[in-house]
Design an enzyme around this catalytic site. Structure first.
Site, PDB file in Angstrom:
ATOM      1  N   ARG A   1       0.846  -1.199   0.000  1.00  0.00           N
ATOM      2  CA  ARG A   1       0.000   0.000   0.000  1.00  0.00           C
ATOM      3  C   ARG A   1       0.881   1.248   0.000  1.00  0.00           C
ATOM      4  O   ARG A   1       1.685   1.445   0.904  1.00  0.00           O
ATOM      5  CB  ARG A   1      -0.917   0.000   1.228  1.00  0.00           C
ATOM      6  CG  ARG A   1      -1.696   1.302   1.429  1.00  0.00           C
ATOM      7  CD  ARG A   1      -2.654   1.229   2.632  1.00  0.00           C
ATOM      8  NE  ARG A   1      -3.328   2.510   2.806  1.00  0.00           N
ATOM      9  CZ  ARG A   1      -3.190   3.287   3.888  1.00  0.00           C
ATOM     10  NH1 ARG A   1      -2.447   2.936   4.911  1.00  0.00           N
ATOM     11  NH2 ARG A   1      -3.835   4.433   3.944  1.00  0.00           N
TER      12      ARG A   1
ATOM     13  N   HIS B   1      -3.367  10.863   0.814  1.00  0.00           N
ATOM     14  CA  HIS B   1      -2.786  10.679   2.148  1.00  0.00           C
ATOM     15  C   HIS B   1      -2.221  12.030   2.607  1.00  0.00           C
ATOM     16  O   HIS B   1      -1.002  12.203   2.724  1.00  0.00           O
ATOM     17  CB  HIS B   1      -1.718   9.587   2.137  1.00  0.00           C
ATOM     18  CG  HIS B   1      -1.375   9.030   3.502  1.00  0.00           C
ATOM     19  ND1 HIS B   1      -1.422   7.677   3.791  1.00  0.00           N
ATOM     20  CD2 HIS B   1      -0.981   9.634   4.641  1.00  0.00           C
ATOM     21  CE1 HIS B   1      -1.047   7.486   5.059  1.00  0.00           C
ATOM     22  NE2 HIS B   1      -0.779   8.664   5.599  1.00  0.00           N
TER      23      HIS B   1
ATOM     24  N   TYR C   1      -3.848   1.897  16.242  1.00  0.00           N
ATOM     25  CA  TYR C   1      -2.576   1.866  16.970  1.00  0.00           C
ATOM     26  C   TYR C   1      -2.722   1.680  18.474  1.00  0.00           C
ATOM     27  O   TYR C   1      -1.913   1.015  19.098  1.00  0.00           O
ATOM     28  CB  TYR C   1      -1.795   3.163  16.724  1.00  0.00           C
ATOM     29  CG  TYR C   1      -1.286   3.301  15.304  1.00  0.00           C
ATOM     30  CD1 TYR C   1      -0.016   2.852  14.951  1.00  0.00           C
ATOM     31  CD2 TYR C   1      -2.084   3.848  14.311  1.00  0.00           C
ATOM     32  CE1 TYR C   1       0.447   2.964  13.647  1.00  0.00           C
ATOM     33  CE2 TYR C   1      -1.620   3.959  12.999  1.00  0.00           C
ATOM     34  CZ  TYR C   1      -0.359   3.508  12.676  1.00  0.00           C
ATOM     35  OH  TYR C   1       0.090   3.613  11.375  1.00  0.00           O
TER      36      TYR C   1
ATOM     37  N   GLU D   1      -3.424  -0.099   8.458  1.00  0.00           N
ATOM     38  CA  GLU D   1      -2.227   0.303   9.209  1.00  0.00           C
ATOM     39  C   GLU D   1      -2.303  -0.235  10.627  1.00  0.00           C
ATOM     40  O   GLU D   1      -3.364  -0.187  11.250  1.00  0.00           O
ATOM     41  CB  GLU D   1      -2.093   1.840   9.325  1.00  0.00           C
ATOM     42  CG  GLU D   1      -1.708   2.546   8.067  1.00  0.00           C
ATOM     43  CD  GLU D   1      -1.581   4.063   8.248  1.00  0.00           C
ATOM     44  OE1 GLU D   1      -1.329   4.517   9.398  1.00  0.00           O
ATOM     45  OE2 GLU D   1      -1.738   4.781   7.258  1.00  0.00           O
TER      46      GLU D   1
ATOM     47  N   GLU E   1      -7.569   8.418   6.665  1.00  0.00           N
ATOM     48  CA  GLU E   1      -7.858   9.099   7.927  1.00  0.00           C
ATOM     49  C   GLU E   1      -8.437  10.502   7.770  1.00  0.00           C
ATOM     50  O   GLU E   1      -7.805  11.495   8.154  1.00  0.00           O
ATOM     51  CB  GLU E   1      -6.586   9.156   8.788  1.00  0.00           C
ATOM     52  CG  GLU E   1      -5.971   7.795   9.032  1.00  0.00           C
ATOM     53  CD  GLU E   1      -4.786   7.841   9.985  1.00  0.00           C
ATOM     54  OE1 GLU E   1      -4.317   8.935  10.315  1.00  0.00           O
ATOM     55  OE2 GLU E   1      -4.348   6.758  10.409  1.00  0.00           O
TER      56      GLU E   1
ATOM     57  N   ASN F   1      -7.155   1.913  10.310  1.00  0.00           N
ATOM     58  CA  ASN F   1      -5.819   2.213  10.844  1.00  0.00           C
ATOM     59  C   ASN F   1      -5.941   2.251  12.361  1.00  0.00           C
ATOM     60  O   ASN F   1      -6.691   3.067  12.906  1.00  0.00           O
ATOM     61  CB  ASN F   1      -5.323   3.584  10.355  1.00  0.00           C
ATOM     62  CG  ASN F   1      -5.077   3.627   8.860  1.00  0.00           C
ATOM     63  OD1 ASN F   1      -5.220   2.626   8.166  1.00  0.00           O
ATOM     64  ND2 ASN F   1      -4.715   4.788   8.361  1.00  0.00           N
TER      65      ASN F   1
HETATM   66  C1  PNW Z   1      -1.315   7.413  10.908  1.00  0.00           C
HETATM   67  N1  PNW Z   1      -4.247   8.278  16.562  1.00  0.00           N
HETATM   68  O1  PNW Z   1      -1.639   8.518  11.689  1.00  0.00           O
HETATM   69  C2  PNW Z   1      -0.983   7.892   9.507  1.00  0.00           C
HETATM   70  O2  PNW Z   1      -1.841   7.350   8.542  1.00  0.00           O
HETATM   71  C3  PNW Z   1       0.432   7.661   9.100  1.00  0.00           C
HETATM   72  O3  PNW Z   1       0.779   8.498   8.022  1.00  0.00           O
HETATM   73  C4  PNW Z   1       1.334   7.864  10.288  1.00  0.00           C
HETATM   74  O4  PNW Z   1       2.700   7.866   9.949  1.00  0.00           O
HETATM   75  C5  PNW Z   1       1.021   6.766  11.271  1.00  0.00           C
HETATM   76  O5  PNW Z   1      -0.352   6.689  11.568  1.00  0.00           O
HETATM   77  C6  PNW Z   1       1.804   6.880  12.578  1.00  0.00           C
HETATM   78  O6  PNW Z   1       1.522   8.069  13.251  1.00  0.00           O
HETATM   79  C7  PNW Z   1      -2.268   8.394  12.905  1.00  0.00           C
HETATM   80  O7  PNW Z   1      -5.289   8.912  16.756  1.00  0.00           O
HETATM   81  C8  PNW Z   1      -3.450   9.052  13.102  1.00  0.00           C
HETATM   82  O8  PNW Z   1      -3.779   7.615  17.535  1.00  0.00           O
HETATM   83  C9  PNW Z   1      -4.133   9.008  14.297  1.00  0.00           C
HETATM   84  C10 PNW Z   1      -3.591   8.308  15.341  1.00  0.00           C
HETATM   85  C11 PNW Z   1      -2.423   7.643  15.168  1.00  0.00           C
HETATM   86  C12 PNW Z   1      -1.751   7.689  13.965  1.00  0.00           C
END
Ligand code: PNW
Length: 490
Positions: A84, A129, A318, A386, A174, A316
């Site tokens: 991707r 993006h 985390y 992601e 996002e 995505n």
């Molecule tokens: C993503 N949150 O951003 C992005 O899609 C990437 O480009 C970026 O490098 C990656 O995660 C790491 O930061 C995020 O709310 C957007 O926790 C939101 C969050 C985390 C990451």
């Protein structure tokens, strides 16, 4: 259970897609080469260097514009099925508009796609993006309703050129980051800070632009080439801070008014924004003396036009937060945060050694979120576009290995025990890159990039070896051990 399930011998289904993700501005460099114009991120960091933790720029980054063959080699080494990446709008259309197409920009992505094809790797393209052409920002960017047509023209050029070979498309990465953080706040470009107003205008136009491109694809390109198209939404899991009914309500409200702001119009059976957010913003706007709600309304025709416009749910994910109801006003007035009125914190006992302060390791949240999405949106096919972990660099990345072990274990439980319809998983990221406001400090890569070296040398980390093994065996390594949570405790 903290871990999202005991260590399992489950395996990933045969057809399950494993991939790795990147984004154009984070890796390409060549910011002003071969006709590319500045994006809103170039503009932001060039005019305001202190925005970035190490005052760096994405001007050169990992130099993937010149090193894409090495990138594809790494994708091959990992043995993944799919890569991707995103396409840079200002590289294709330097004016932002379709009157003048930059053939050198198109050639770069054609070369990349051909290189992937040569090795049987499926491309997944993110159309947007975050790197809007600055020239479009000058005329209002995502708050200008004309952008729906501009974005559709841009996507049409990508489909014309690449839909014969690209079978997976993501319209937006996002949108919450773009609109709420970029237009409402200052955390992402264009850092407009017109809170309470601009995030909703952005959201409204972006959702219509998404639907417009979906319909274009469906009408003109799918009949010729097949393929799938969806959105990638970011979401944390929201756990109630306590078991009180108010905290449980706050956690649901968080999911419904954050990810749900974008998911409900596209993925829910009824369409439109979640009724909760419509009511909250309507009431607040009335109290605050606005002549109409700060959240624009979709007509019934628009609700239908947007509803169902995705073949898969790109997620995505985390980390996780704890939610409770606010007892006094929160955020700026007006703002999305103030409109919603909830408070989020993280548990100090959650492992938190990451270079990204928000990134606490909470595998169970991943499993619960997948379940919540499946339940809320009619068991839609989910592709995790992601998931990954940031540290301060190094090839012996024990914490990242542990993160992937535990999050993939949670994913296996989601698939086999909760029956969530998860069809693919992408690690963020293939390699270390320019991590937005964190610059080159936070490293998310499976490959280390030596940004000091002229060749931007890439070296596999231990996590790359772990991922290779997972992909090859379709399961977790036998020596995977829940005890390596200790890798995080400071
Ligand atoms: C993503 N949150 O951003 C992005 O899609 C990437 O480009 C970026 O490098 C990656 O995660 C790491 O930061 C995020 O709310 C957007 O926790 C939101 C969050 C985390 C990451």
């Amino acid at each position: 259970n903290f871990s999202g399930g005991a260590k399992s011998n489950y395996t990933f289904p045969k057809e399950f897609l494993f991939g790795v993700s990147t984004a154009a501005i984070q890796i390409e460099g060549a910011w002003n080469e071969d006709g590319k114009s500045p994006s809103i991120w170039d503009q932001l960091v060039h005019s305001n260097p202190t925005f970035v933790r190490d005052r760096s720029t994405p001007n050169v980054a990992a130099n993937s514009y010149h090193l894409y063959k090495r990138d594809v080699q790494m994708v091959r080494e990992l043995g993944v099925d799919i890569y991707r990446f995103s396409i840079s709008w200002p590289r294709i259309l330097p004016n932002g508009l379709a009157n003048s197409v930059n053939t050198l920009g198109l050639q770069y992505y054609r070369n990349l796609i051909n290189e992937l094809e040569r090795y049987n790797i499926t491309p997944m393209v993110t159309i947007y993006h975050w790197d809007l052409p600055q020239k479009l920002q000058d005329i209002g960017g995502w708050t200008n309703a004309h952008i729906i047509d501009y974005y559709t023209d841009y996507a049409n050029i990508l489909f014309e050129n690449f839909a014969d070979k690209v079978k997976y498309w993501v319209t937006f990465n996002e949108p919450m980051q773009t609109c709420i953080e970029g237009y409402g706040g200052t955390y992402r470009a264009p850092a407009l800070n017109r809170h309470g107003i601009a995030e909703y205008l952005c959201t409204h136009n972006l959702l219509k632009a998404h639907a417009s491109v979906y319909h274009l694809f469906n009408r003109q390109y799918r009949p010729l080439y097949g393929g799938k198209i969806g959105l990638a939404l970011d979401s944390n899991w929201a756990e109630p801070r306590s078991n009180s009914s108010s905290d449980r309500q706050a956690a649901q409200l968080y999911l419904r008014t954050h990810m749900g702001l974008y998911a409900n119009p596209v993925y829910s059976a009824e369409g439109n924004y979640p009724p909760e957010i419509i009511k909250l913003v309507d009431e607040k706007s009335r109290q605050q003396n606005y002549s109409q709600s700060r959240l624009p309304k979709f007509t019934p025709e628009e609700v239908e036009y947007i509803r169902g416009t995705a073949d898969f749910f790109g997620l995505n994910h985390y980390t996780t937060y704890l939610l409770s109801m606010a007892t006094k006003p929160v955020g700026q007035i007006p703002s999305h945060e103030n409109d919603v009125g909830i408070v989020r914190v993280q548990d100090p006992t959650w492992p938190s050694m990451s270079s990204s302060s928000w990134l606490k390791v909470v595998p169970f949240g991943f499993r619960k979120l997948l379940h919540w999405i499946s339940k809320s949106y009619n068991n839609i096919p989910i592709i995790v576009t992601e998931n990954g972990y940031a540290d301060y660099s190094g090839v012996h990345d024990k914490a990242r290995v542990s993160y992937y072990n535990h999050y993939l274990n949670a994913l296996l439980h989601a698939i086999h025990e909760d029956r969530s319809n998860v069809q693919g998983y992408f690690a963020w990221s293939l390699m270390d890159n320019w991590e937005w406001d964190d610059g080159y400090v936070s490293r998310f890569g499976l490959y280390l990039v030596d940004f000091e070296s002229p060749n931007k040398t890439r070296t596999a980390k231990d996590s790359a070896r772990l991922y290779t093994r997972v992909v090859a065996t379709r399961g977790l390594p036998a020596d995977y051990d829940a005890a390596d949570y200790t890798a995080f405790s400071g």
